[in-house]
Design a protein around this motif. Structure first.
Motif, mmCIF file in Angstrom:
data_model
loop_
_atom_site.group_PDB
_atom_site.id
_atom_site.type_symbol
_atom_site.label_atom_id
_atom_site.label_comp_id
_atom_site.label_asym_id
_atom_site.label_seq_id
_atom_site.Cartn_x
_atom_site.Cartn_y
_atom_site.Cartn_z
ATOM 1 N N TYR A 7 37.718 40.877 40.705
ATOM 2 C CA TYR A 7 37.366 40.397 39.374
ATOM 3 C C TYR A 7 35.891 40.018 39.285
ATOM 4 O O TYR A 7 35.186 40.409 38.386
ATOM 5 N N ALA A 10 33.570 42.876 39.483
ATOM 6 C CA ALA A 10 33.518 43.681 38.274
ATOM 7 C C ALA A 10 32.425 43.190 37.338
ATOM 8 O O ALA A 10 31.681 43.977 36.762
ATOM 9 N N SER A 11 32.320 41.893 37.232
ATOM 10 C CA SER A 11 31.287 41.361 36.368
ATOM 11 C C SER A 11 29.936 41.365 37.066
ATOM 12 O O SER A 11 28.907 41.525 36.429
ATOM 13 N N GLY A 14 27.721 44.619 36.771
ATOM 14 C CA GLY A 14 27.012 44.821 35.518
ATOM 15 C C GLY A 14 26.373 43.563 35.002
ATOM 16 O O GLY A 14 25.795 43.548 33.925
ATOM 17 N N LEU A 36 29.320 50.752 33.066
ATOM 18 C CA LEU A 36 30.043 50.968 31.806
ATOM 19 C C LEU A 36 31.544 50.762 31.996
ATOM 20 O O LEU A 36 32.222 50.203 31.136
ATOM 21 N N PHE A 38 33.007 48.796 34.178
ATOM 22 C CA PHE A 38 33.265 47.364 34.291
ATOM 23 C C PHE A 38 33.032 46.635 32.963
ATOM 24 O O PHE A 38 33.655 45.613 32.691
ATOM 25 N N ALA A 39 32.132 47.163 32.173
ATOM 26 C CA ALA A 39 31.932 46.557 30.844
ATOM 27 C C ALA A 39 33.208 46.708 30.011
ATOM 28 O O ALA A 39 33.599 45.798 29.276
ATOM 29 N N ALA A 42 35.605 44.190 31.232
ATOM 30 C CA ALA A 42 35.212 42.861 30.735
ATOM 31 C C ALA A 42 35.666 42.674 29.295
ATOM 32 O O ALA A 42 36.149 41.605 28.921
ATOM 33 N N LEU A 43 35.542 43.713 28.490
ATOM 34 C CA LEU A 43 35.998 43.621 27.099
ATOM 35 C C LEU A 43 37.505 43.399 27.036
ATOM 36 O O LEU A 43 38.000 42.605 26.239
ATOM 37 N N LEU A 44 38.228 44.109 27.898
ATOM 38 C CA LEU A 44 39.684 43.946 27.924
ATOM 39 C C LEU A 44 40.077 42.512 28.269
ATOM 40 O O LEU A 44 41.076 41.989 27.766
ATOM 41 N N LYS A 45 39.304 41.888 29.129
ATOM 42 C CA LYS A 45 39.623 40.513 29.531
ATOM 43 C C LYS A 45 39.443 39.530 28.388
ATOM 44 O O LYS A 45 39.971 38.424 28.435
ATOM 45 N N LEU A 46 38.671 39.922 27.407
ATOM 46 C CA LEU A 46 38.453 39.028 26.269
ATOM 47 C C LEU A 46 39.575 39.113 25.249
ATOM 48 O O LEU A 46 39.705 38.266 24.377
ATOM 49 N N VAL A 47 40.397 40.146 25.397
ATOM 50 C CA VAL A 47 41.463 40.354 24.418
ATOM 51 C C VAL A 47 42.719 39.613 24.852
ATOM 52 O O VAL A 47 43.192 39.825 25.973
#
Lengths: 52, 403
Positions: A7, A10-11, A14, A36, A38-39, A42-47
């Motif tokens: 985890y 991943a961040s 990037g 890209l 991992f970005a 990261a977006l998925l983790k915000l959902v």
């Protein structure tokens, strides 16, 4: 708990993408592609995915 | 709750708390007092005093807890818990409690350790009862027991309810880095409902599930038949998680099951802790092999390895860009991508407060922390391949501050 480096990595990859080198050699291209990917993760983790 | 209290015609499950403790005099009192604030009180609290050289046992008794002192245990926490589970409790069926508190004739008694404390209903433990195993330096959220027991009561297929752990305050920057990491992990478990490990800091088990594990050891599962915990596992909680999943049990981690646990005060302590964790996780996987259950765990390890390579490649590109070229050129696109990471870092620690977010915002401190964890990963991987012996690391808690 015992396998979290994925985890954070991943961040981390990037994490400083604003500084990313976007040159022409293949290494930079690979790094750009991974960044890209991992970005996206990261977006998925915000959902929010699950209501409990 | 009384042992004869019934819910819907069936006896309500009893809840027994087991707290393995090795020289935990500094923390055991606070841990036991915190248990009293549970919205659903456990029926029994047993402190498993393991090779204690301090007054852990006396303090526990003073707080009203039962104390089980291990004898000749050389297998650390797993061995202590195995002794307690094997010697402290008789096996009963749920119906036995309907007739009274006396154990049935078929129950075997194997030694004095099976005697119950005076004034209690007897040291029995039925298949439908629950056991909460928690660390002696851990504080449970007040709703923990109620939430965990409630989830186990919802379905017999659920074998255990694990806690979501958060870090204690203190230890400066290093402490905050760990708290951020724990907060993200717990957020991810709560968000996805995917339980990768039943944390040893606080997890509740269905007794039937634990007994199924004990019976499957030596055949379906690694370890010695009759023992709940595999004493050879460095990360016994991770191993037990795999064991329960292998036997087909579902696991859960209710959001209300929060626990606050210790963090490592120094980089050296953190290194030793994470080496044990990572090494233990890898060895657990090696013992279980490639199965439908372990597939996700293996993929996680592969992902970590790729992450290490990707991070190193990134660092190499950055160094090259400054040494060969003139540094990275500004790009609106990559700036936007970078902001996604900033957002993810900051949002995912929101629960931990503004200090956590302030640390996440500049990215670089957490990147350095990531790099540290990656070094641990690579080193532990090499140690597993070279079969170097791993060790436990026990942190002596600080002495309590006098009131």
């Amino acid at each position: 708990m015992y396998s979290k480096a994925g985890y954070v990595t991943a961040s981390g990859v990037g994490g400083s993408t604003t500084l990313a080198y976007t040159g022409f050699d293949s290494l930079a291209l690979v790094v750009a592609a991974v960044t890209l990917l991992f970005a996206g993760i990261a977006l998925l983790k915000l959902v929010p995915r699950r209501a409990r | 709750m009384s042992v004869v209290e019934e819910v819907g015609g069936a006896p309500a499950p009893r809840i027994v708390v087991l707290i393995p403790a090795h020289d935990e005099a500094a923390t055991i009192t606070a841990t036991l007092l915190a248990l009293r604030s549970q919205t659903r009180r456990p029926d029994r609290v047993v402190v498993v005093a393991d090779n204690c050289a301090d007054d852990t046992a006396e303090l526990a008794r003073a707080c009203g807890a039962e104390v089980f002192e291990t004898v000749g245990n050389t297998d650390k926490k797993a061995g202590a818990l195995n002794q307690a589970l094997q010697r402290r409790f008789r096996r009963t069926a749920s119906g036995d409690r309907r007739a009274g508190t006396e154990a049935p004739a078929w129950v075997t008694r194997r030694g004095p350790d099976r005697r119950g404390p005076q004034g209690t209903s007897g040291p029995d433990l039925g298949d439908d009862d629950f056991v909460l195993v928690m660390d002696a330096d851990t504080q449970l959220a007040p709703e923990f027991v109620a939430a965990a027991a409630g989830s186990l009561e919802r379905s017999p297929r659920i074998g255990a309810a694990g806690g979501l752990f958060y870090g204690q305050t203190g230890s400066g920057l290093l402490g905050q880095l760990q708290r951020n990491e724990y907060t993200r992990y717990s957020r991810e478990v709560g968000r996805t409902g995917r339980v990768m490990v039943l944390t040893g800091t606080g997890s509740m088990f269905r007794v039937r599930a634990l007994r199924a594990v004990a019976e499957a050891r030596g055949t379906t599962l690694p370890g010695t038949r009759g023992q709940v915990y595999d004493t050879l596992a460095l990360t016994e909680d991770n191993e037990l998680t795999l064991a329960l999943k292998t036997l087909g049990y579902r696991l859960t981690s209710p959001v209300a099951c929060a626990v606050v646990t210790e963090i490592m005060p120094t980089w050296g302590d953190l290194w030793r802790q994470r080496m044990r964790w990572q090494r233990g996780a890898l060895e657990n996987l090696r013992h279980y092999g490639w199965t439908r259950i372990t597939l996700r765990y293996w993929l996680q390890q592969v992902g970590m390895a790729l992450g290490v390579l990707a991070f190193q490649a990134y660092l190499a590109v950055m160094v090259l860009s400054f040494t060969i070229g003139t540094g990275p050129a500004f790009s609106w696109f990559w700036t936007a991508v970078g902001l996604v990471f900033v957002l993810e870092r900051v949002v995912t620690v929101a629960r931990a407060g503004r200090r956590a977010q302030a640390l996440a915002l500049p990215l670089l401190p957490e990147m350095a922390y990531d790099l540290f964890l990656q070094v641990v990963y690579v080193r532990s991987l090499l140690d597993v391949l070279r079969r170097r012996e791993a060790t436990w690391h026990h942190i002596a808690p600080p002495a309590p501050v006098a009131a």
